[in-house]
Design a protein around this motif. Structure first.
Motif: not given
Length: 125
Positions: A42-53
């Motif tokens: 995952l890109t950093r943005d995708q990983a952060e969005a995944h963690w946020r959810k």
């Protein structure tokens, strides 16, 4: 018949032989089927969005768990004025209601986390 005792292999001087094929470090577990499947990156943005959810889901479930396990018991006296199936609500929630809420929370947590993982392409089979 007496049980047979098997002693470990020893060397000539009486010491035990060292075990063979002893690896150092954690065991490596291969996926079933023998073929290795790469974990999607995952890109950093995708990983952060995944963690946020995932984090949002976790905090929501913890809040509901807290209400079911502690909140109901804090207000047991007031809840006992409400009667369900002939039992005071405070007693019912302590005996069965909280357990039902916990089972529902486990199921909901699992299905919601699977949906989040599928959305980001990191779901397991």
């Amino acid at each position: 018949m007496a049980p047979v005792r098997i002693s470990p292999p020893t060397m000539r001087d009486g010491r035990r032989q060292p075990k063979k094929n002893r690896s150092i470090g954690p065991p490596v577990i291969a996926p079933l089927g023998g073929n290795s499947m790469a974990t999607p990156k995952l890109t950093r943005d995708q990983a952060e969005a995944h963690w946020r959810k995932t984090s949002s889901l976790m905090w929501t479930i913890l809040f509901i768990w807290f209400l079911a396990s502690f909140g109901v018991h804090f207000f047991a006296v007031q809840l006992n004025q409400i009667v369900i199936f002939g039992f005071p609500l405070g007693f019912y929630m302590a005996a069965q209601g909280s357990l039902i809420v916990f089972v529902i929370l486990c199921y909901w947590s699992s299905t919601a986390q699977n949906r989040i993982d599928e959305e980001f392409g990191v779901a397991e089979d």
